[in-house]
Enzyme design. Structure first.
Site, PDB file in Angstrom:
ATOM      1  N   SER A 166       0.460  -1.170  -0.007  1.00  0.00           N
ATOM      2  CA  SER A 166      -0.268  -0.075   0.082  1.00  0.00           C
ATOM      3  C   SER A 166       1.040   1.221   0.004  1.00  0.00           C
ATOM      4  O   SER A 166       2.031   1.570  -0.672  1.00  0.00           O
ATOM      5  CB  SER A 166      -0.553  -0.283   0.743  1.00  0.00           C
ATOM      6  OG  SER A 166      -1.922   0.616   1.093  1.00  0.00           O
ATOM      7  N   HIS A 205      -8.134  -5.672  -0.084  1.00  0.00           N
ATOM      8  CA  HIS A 205      -6.143  -4.662   0.189  1.00  0.00           C
ATOM      9  C   HIS A 205      -5.015  -5.470   1.840  1.00  0.00           C
ATOM     10  O   HIS A 205      -5.797  -5.999   2.727  1.00  0.00           O
ATOM     11  CB  HIS A 205      -6.339  -3.753   0.628  1.00  0.00           C
ATOM     12  CG  HIS A 205      -6.000  -2.811   0.664  1.00  0.00           C
ATOM     13  ND1 HIS A 205      -5.069  -2.487  -0.272  1.00  0.00           N
ATOM     14  CD2 HIS A 205      -4.735  -1.847   1.781  1.00  0.00           C
ATOM     15  CE1 HIS A 205      -4.073  -1.237  -0.360  1.00  0.00           C
ATOM     16  NE2 HIS A 205      -4.239  -1.063   1.022  1.00  0.00           N
TER      17      HIS A 205
HETATM   18  C1  GTR Z   1      -5.334   4.798   1.845  1.00  0.00           C
HETATM   19  C2  GTR Z   1      -5.113   5.408   0.625  1.00  0.00           C
HETATM   20  C3  GTR Z   1      -4.219   4.499   0.118  1.00  0.00           C
HETATM   21  C4  GTR Z   1      -2.840   3.397   0.466  1.00  0.00           C
HETATM   22  C5  GTR Z   1      -3.529   3.007   2.223  1.00  0.00           C
HETATM   23  C6  GTR Z   1      -2.945   1.949   2.634  1.00  0.00           C
HETATM   24  O1  GTR Z   1      -6.172   5.397   2.725  1.00  0.00           O
HETATM   25  O2  GTR Z   1      -5.852   5.980  -0.361  1.00  0.00           O
HETATM   26  O3  GTR Z   1      -3.504   5.615  -0.802  1.00  0.00           O
HETATM   27  O4  GTR Z   1      -2.063   3.835   0.719  1.00  0.00           O
HETATM   28  O5  GTR Z   1      -4.369   4.054   2.644  1.00  0.00           O
HETATM   29  O6  GTR Z   1      -2.128   2.478   2.549  1.00  0.00           O
HETATM   30  O7  GTR Z   1      -3.386   1.109   3.098  1.00  0.00           O
END
Ligand code: GTR
Length: 441
Positions: free
Chosen positions: A280, A421
């Site tokens: 991420s 995610h």
């Molecule tokens: C989210 C963000 C993403 C990603 C994520 C993370 O809120 O929008 O770009 O970076 O966080 O790091 O888990």
């Protein structure tokens, strides 16, 4: 519009009644809401993606095209790197002259005797009370020669990576999350091992690899004012760089290169075989680190999304405007110019991936991670192929996205896995297989 007209009526009413201050607060609150509510429209419907045009990584600024790896390495690569520095991530400072390392703990019988665990403080200056980062390093105990090592930053402190009471508890700022044992912006004992699901330490060791990880908050606490307690403030004069010339993602990326500096000094590590990875936001940092620092032999982007592996001119999932609004400290101020005009950005993320060439690159997405735009990640990997081809390296070998859980590609590899995610064991297994194939060619 519909928000602004009632604002006008209410404001006029209170102004007429003489409550000026109250009237102005209402104007302020409503215009703030209006800006937020009106503009940032998120699309997660493939049929609504409008046409967009990607810049060609092989085209020079004078319009001619490069045709060889020499031309790429002598000019074009640097030009694209600078475009990213200027417009997106900021300038990347180098290695500080007085960097030094102190191993404060070694356990040769860690993980039931299968691993050696070292903990090292990387001091960025001569002042040991100054700025530093704690590195947690696991190496396979059975190794007869220097081993390849995966490195990446972690989200909540080294002690969260595995439940091992000997790991030093981070004392730095953390985000709050009671479930993870993070309270009052500090990690508690209860945080030990709480993020171990993202770190397949046993599997990495079993496959003969090491793992080197550090807490990203040691470099810059992740909130808009966090830079004041991070390397952008403490290293400002040593590195001769103003805090506005770089941003949080570049500060984290800079830290990955400092881990590399240490790994080059450790005789148990094969520093020519370092795989840099990140999930991420830390996947974004890992890509920017590898674009700048060619000592990283292999790069693995796990669900890095917007500002990472996903195309930003493709209107799907998170957008430049949304990321700049939620996380104004991640990118340089110049990036905000493109909030409403991604089409004017002289680069897109396939060019960031091109900067990894000819090194092996793995881009990974997940089905339930639409925010990160899996298809945009696939297309960025696909559009990095012409640069890999200059080095006679094969890319994905397919033109449409592969089915779920079926990785494709050679030197550029891609998968979309089932699930959300996250950094999962499935991912680690693919990355270990990939590294193994690449190193044993
Ligand atoms: C989210 C963000 C993403 C990603 C994520 C993370 O809120 O929008 O770009 O970076 O966080 O790091 O888990």
């Amino acid at each position: 519009m519909y928000i602004q007209s009632p604002t006008f009526v209410i404001t006029a009413f209170f102004m007429l009644k003489g409550c000026r201050q109250f009237a102005f607060s209402i104007v302020f609150a409503f215009s703030f809401l209006a800006t937020f509510a009106q503009d940032i429209v998120i699309n997660q419907d493939e049929s609504k993606v409008p046409p967009y045009k990607l810049p060609d990584p092989l085209r020079r600024s004078n319009g001619t095209r490069i045709t060889s790896s020499e031309q790429w390495l002598n000019g074009q690569r640097q030009r694209i790197l600078q475009l990213f520095a200027r417009n997106v991530y900021g300038r990347m400072p180098g290695k500080p002259a007085n960097i030094h390392y102190k191993t404060f703990s070694i356990d040769s019988f860690a993980l039931g005797g299968t691993a050696i665990r070292k903990q090292i403080t990387i001091f960025f200056t001569n002042n040991v009370n100054g700025t530093s980062m704690d590195l947690l390093l696991y190496l396979p105990a059975s190794a007869k020669k220097p081993v390849p090592v995966f490195t990446g930053l972690n989200f909540y402190g080294n002690q969260t990576v595995i439940g091992d009471t000997a790991i030093r508890l981070s004392t730095r700022w953390t985000m709050n999350d009671e479930k993870l044992g993070l309270k009052n912006n500090r990690a508690t004992e209860a945080s030990r091992g709480k993020d171990s699901g993202k770190w397949a330490v046993e599997e990495i060791i079993r496959r003969g690899y090491g793992l080197a990880t550090a807490y990203y908050g040691d470099l810059e606490p992740d909130y808009p004012e966090g830079w004041k307690d991070g390397v952008r403030a403490t290293m400002k004069s040593v590195l001769a760089i103003d805090e506005t010339e770089w941003a949080a993602i570049s500060a984290w990326a800079w830290g990955l290169s400092r881990i590399m500096d240490y790994l080059e000094t450790d005789a148990a590590v094969d520093s020519k075989k370092i795989i840099v990875t990140g999930h991420s936001r830390l996947g974004k940092a890992c890509l920017w680190a590898a674009a700048n620092d060619q000592r990283f032999a292999i790069v693995v982007s796990n669900n890095s999304g917007e500002g990472g592996a996903a195309l930003s001119k493709r209107w799907f999932g998170e957008t430049i405007e949304r990321i700049n609004t939620s996380f104004p400290h991640w990118f340089v101020p110049a990036y905000k110019k493109y909030n409403k005009h991604p089409e004017l950005l002289p680069v897109d993320q396939h060019m960031l991936l091109s900067l990894i060439a000819p090194r092996p690159l793995y881009v990974a997405s997940a089905v339930d991670d639409l925010w990160a735009d899996p298809k945009g990640e696939f297309l960025a990997a696909k559009n990095a192929e012409p640069v890999y081809a200059l080095f006679h390296k094969k890319g994905l070998g397919v033109t449409i996205m592969p089915p779920v859980n079926q990785p494709v590609g050679e030197t550029i590899r891609y998968h979309i896995r089932e699930g959300k995610h996250d950094f999962t064991l499935y991912g680690w297994q693919q990355y270990l297989d990939f590294a193994h194939r690449q190193f044993n060619k």
